[in-house]
Scaffold this motif. Structure first.
Motif, PDB file in Angstrom:
ATOM      1  N   LEU A  33       0.835  -1.205   0.000  1.00  8.01           N
ATOM      2  CA  LEU A  33       0.000   0.000   0.000  1.00  8.01           C
ATOM      3  C   LEU A  33       0.871   1.257   0.000  1.00  8.01           C
ATOM      4  O   LEU A  33       0.591   2.227  -0.719  1.00  8.01           O
ATOM      5  CB  LEU A  33      -0.931   0.007   1.216  1.00  8.01           C
ATOM      6  N   GLY A  34       1.934   1.253   0.800  1.00  5.84           N
ATOM      7  CA  GLY A  34       2.740   2.460   0.984  1.00  5.84           C
ATOM      8  C   GLY A  34       3.443   2.920  -0.283  1.00  5.84           C
ATOM      9  O   GLY A  34       3.648   4.126  -0.491  1.00  5.84           O
ATOM     10  N   ASN A  35       3.822   1.985  -1.126  1.00  6.28           N
ATOM     11  CA  ASN A  35       4.524   2.348  -2.357  1.00  6.28           C
ATOM     12  C   ASN A  35       3.601   2.625  -3.540  1.00  6.28           C
ATOM     13  O   ASN A  35       4.075   2.936  -4.637  1.00  6.28           O
ATOM     14  CB  ASN A  35       5.519   1.246  -2.734  1.00  6.28           C
ATOM     15  N   ALA A  36       2.303   2.484  -3.322  1.00  8.42           N
ATOM     16  CA  ALA A  36       1.368   2.652  -4.437  1.00  8.42           C
ATOM     17  C   ALA A  36       1.058   4.130  -4.685  1.00  8.42           C
ATOM     18  O   ALA A  36       1.011   4.940  -3.751  1.00  8.42           O
ATOM     19  CB  ALA A  36       0.075   1.894  -4.149  1.00  8.42           C
ATOM     20  N   LEU A  37       0.843   4.454  -5.940  1.00  5.96           N
ATOM     21  CA  LEU A  37       0.375   5.786  -6.326  1.00  5.96           C
ATOM     22  C   LEU A  37      -1.043   6.020  -5.798  1.00  5.96           C
ATOM     23  O   LEU A  37      -1.382   7.109  -5.311  1.00  5.96           O
ATOM     24  CB  LEU A  37       0.380   5.885  -7.856  1.00  5.96           C
TER      25      LEU A  37
END
Lengths: 377, 377
Positions: B243-247
């Motif tokens: 989730l944290g690395n998603a746009l």
């Protein structure tokens, strides 16, 4: 007596399709009315009865498309709870939900156990709500239950006398298999009985979705034989001829059937039953009189010849002596009287105790563990 | 306050596998303890909590292999009923069975509704036992309920602050789809969003048995594309990076989702959510701040570009303003106080009224008829 009969809401009473419990509830209700009692039937709105109908849902829940039946039953029980003072006796035929809601009215309640009782999922209720007066439908059915269950009586199911009329002669001369195609009913054994005895077999049975593989892989390949005829599902009217013209009913079950209505339907028609010793079988069949109780396929084949000499009138007499709706309802009324006289504390000696050593043999290691269901203190 | 938290017994609290309700119950319980309350958690014996654990079954019922969970819940409720005097508040997270058994204790009871409420099967309980104080998890969730439901509050779910830590940069630059592959979650729309926007999509989702056909026939054929990556099911630890690395999180649902935990998990990580207007969506997303609420696929594609300029710190601030476990529990404690002050008669104005005209549009003719569930008087 003012009696409430409380039926499952899944099907109408009597059921429009399959529904063993709903058929029995209908027979009890109609016969209680005939015997002069004031009966209210709590059931689905499409039920038909000569009692007062308290409609608790417009139609049977299965027809309504409901998959979860809990809420409808809780609402029905709420209605009954509010009207409880109108009745001398509340007679439940539903599984579990009544136990907590009627705990303080146990002195006027009883529950007939219609299913098998060795399912661990249900055990927490039987262990927790021990005060509910219970009726078993065979002694054998009681075996898995906790020792302190509050047994009121064992009352075998009964059939209205004319539902399956007496046929003095077995005009068809065949073995009949009636019911569902499923592994625990063992139609394969019935087919073997026919092939090895040389007596034809007619199979009147439905195939449920869950049993389609069993049909395709095991049974269908076995029925292509001159002695075997598969005729599919039949209705109540067709059942009369089907059972009445049979030489014997083959009942080669391989599970602890709690009662087995088809046995008394056959006996009502005068047709003897060849049944494997399981569940209620030895209680329902008078061995050598209304059928033969067997332990092996060899014995079952031998029995096919033995039943030819059995008196069909004798079979019918055994039916009439213990398995009519009238007899069943006499027993229920006695049970109601016992209940009211005992103020609910009925715990009668479990008649099933005598079966205990046998039970292990019957089920062996395949019996689900009951201890897993125990609640921590 | 002396508080009983009453969890479903199907899974441990917190769950060892899937189990949204059990996760929320765990968060409420732990935060109540942290805030100094005296909490007893009624749950399966393999639950882990800093509250007092009242183990009502040795393990989660699914692990025990139980298919019918009714009896275990009735036995748990019996135990709670006997201990009810020990608590100021009884907080239920189970579906239906508590309504009849606690009717006379409604002044100290509340039930959080965790599921969708437009299932006709359950309506007979909501119509019959109208006194139970209820908490909805979104205003929208309330719409199908009877007008006289005893609403205490709407309390959105909250997440412990550090469960999905804040990622200041979307290093991966992809759209994330997280959850189950099922028709109502519409992974096909997420795939279209990626293909039409040119932004890659990663799908972290399990395929349940019930959805195998949908996967085989609809989704699997769509994922063979350079922009689409299917990575299967992921665990809680992997979820942080995912989730944290998603746009952005793609949440293109096509059903009235009562809450949707994954939206606040994404927002907690600072990841904006692109969601179709359904169920709780407009209540959870601050449109233009923590994500974009869309009505069409065109709008969703446009939103993929729009979220690139959105402040991830702003997304996290929206999460912290309303969707932490701490905030959730403050609201529950207020609700308990309202309940006790009102002696159970809380019926607050249904906040959901504002949504009523919209509801028909959202669900159209596919909404199951509620009137079919009405009980005859």
């Amino acid at each position: 007596m003012r009696i409430a009969q409380i039926a499952p809401l899944s099907e109408a009473v009597p059921p429009k399709f399959y529904g063993g419990t709903e058929r029995v509830v209908s027979w009890i209700t109609e016969e209680l009315v005939r015997q002069g009692h004031d009966v209210t039937l709590f059931a689905s709105g499409d039920s038909e009865t000569s009692a007062k109908l308290a409609a608790c849902t417009p139609e049977g829940l299965r027809l309504l498309g409901y998959r979860d039946h809990t809420a409808s039953h809780l609402a029905m029980l709420h209605q009954i709870r509010r009207r409880a003072h109108e009745f001398d006796v509340l007679h439940f035929h539903i599984d579990l939900l009544q136990y907590p809601m009627f705990e303080d009215l146990n002195h006027k309640c009883l529950t007939t156990m219609h299913g098998r009782l060795d399912v661990p999922d249900f055990m927490p209720v039987y262990r927790t709500f021990t005060g509910m007066p219970l009726v078993s439908i065979s002694d054998h059915q009681r075996l898995p239950m906790p020792k302190n269950a509050n047994w009121l009586s064992t009352i075998h199911h009964g059939l209205p006398k004319e539902n399956c009329p007496f046929y003095p002669e077995a005009k068809g001369g065949y073995l009949a298999f009636l019911g569902r195609i499923s592994p625990e009913k063992r139609p394969d054994r019935a087919i073997e009985m026919a092939k090895r005895s040389g007596v034809p077999l007619k199979i009147a049975a439905k195939v449920d979705k869950a049993d389609q593989d069993y049909w395709d892989e095991v049974i269908e390949p076995m029925i292509h034989h001159p002695l075997i005829e598969y005729i599919g599902e039949i209705n109540e009217e067709q059942k009369k001829d089907f059972l009445g013209n049979a030489l014997a009913l083959a009942f080669p079950i391989d599970w602890p059937e709690p009662f087995g209505l088809v046995m008394i339907e056959a006996m009502s028609a005068g047709t003897p039953v060849i049944a494997f010793r399981n569940g209620s079988v030895p209680e329902v069949i008078a061995d050598g009189v209304s059928g033969v109780v067997v332990d092996t396929l060899d014995e079952a084949v031998e029995a096919v010849h033995r039943v030819k000499t059995m008196s069909r009138a004798g079979v019918r007499r055994h039916f009439e002596s213990g398995f009519t709706a009238e007899k069943m309802v006499h027993k229920y009324v006695s049970a109601y009287e016992t209940l009211l006289a005992s103020d609910g504390n009925v715990i009668q000696l479990p008649a099933a105790a005598a079966f205990a050593p046998q039970y292990g043999d019957l089920n062996g290691s395949s019996r689900p563990s009951l201890t897993a269901a125990a609640m921590p203190a």
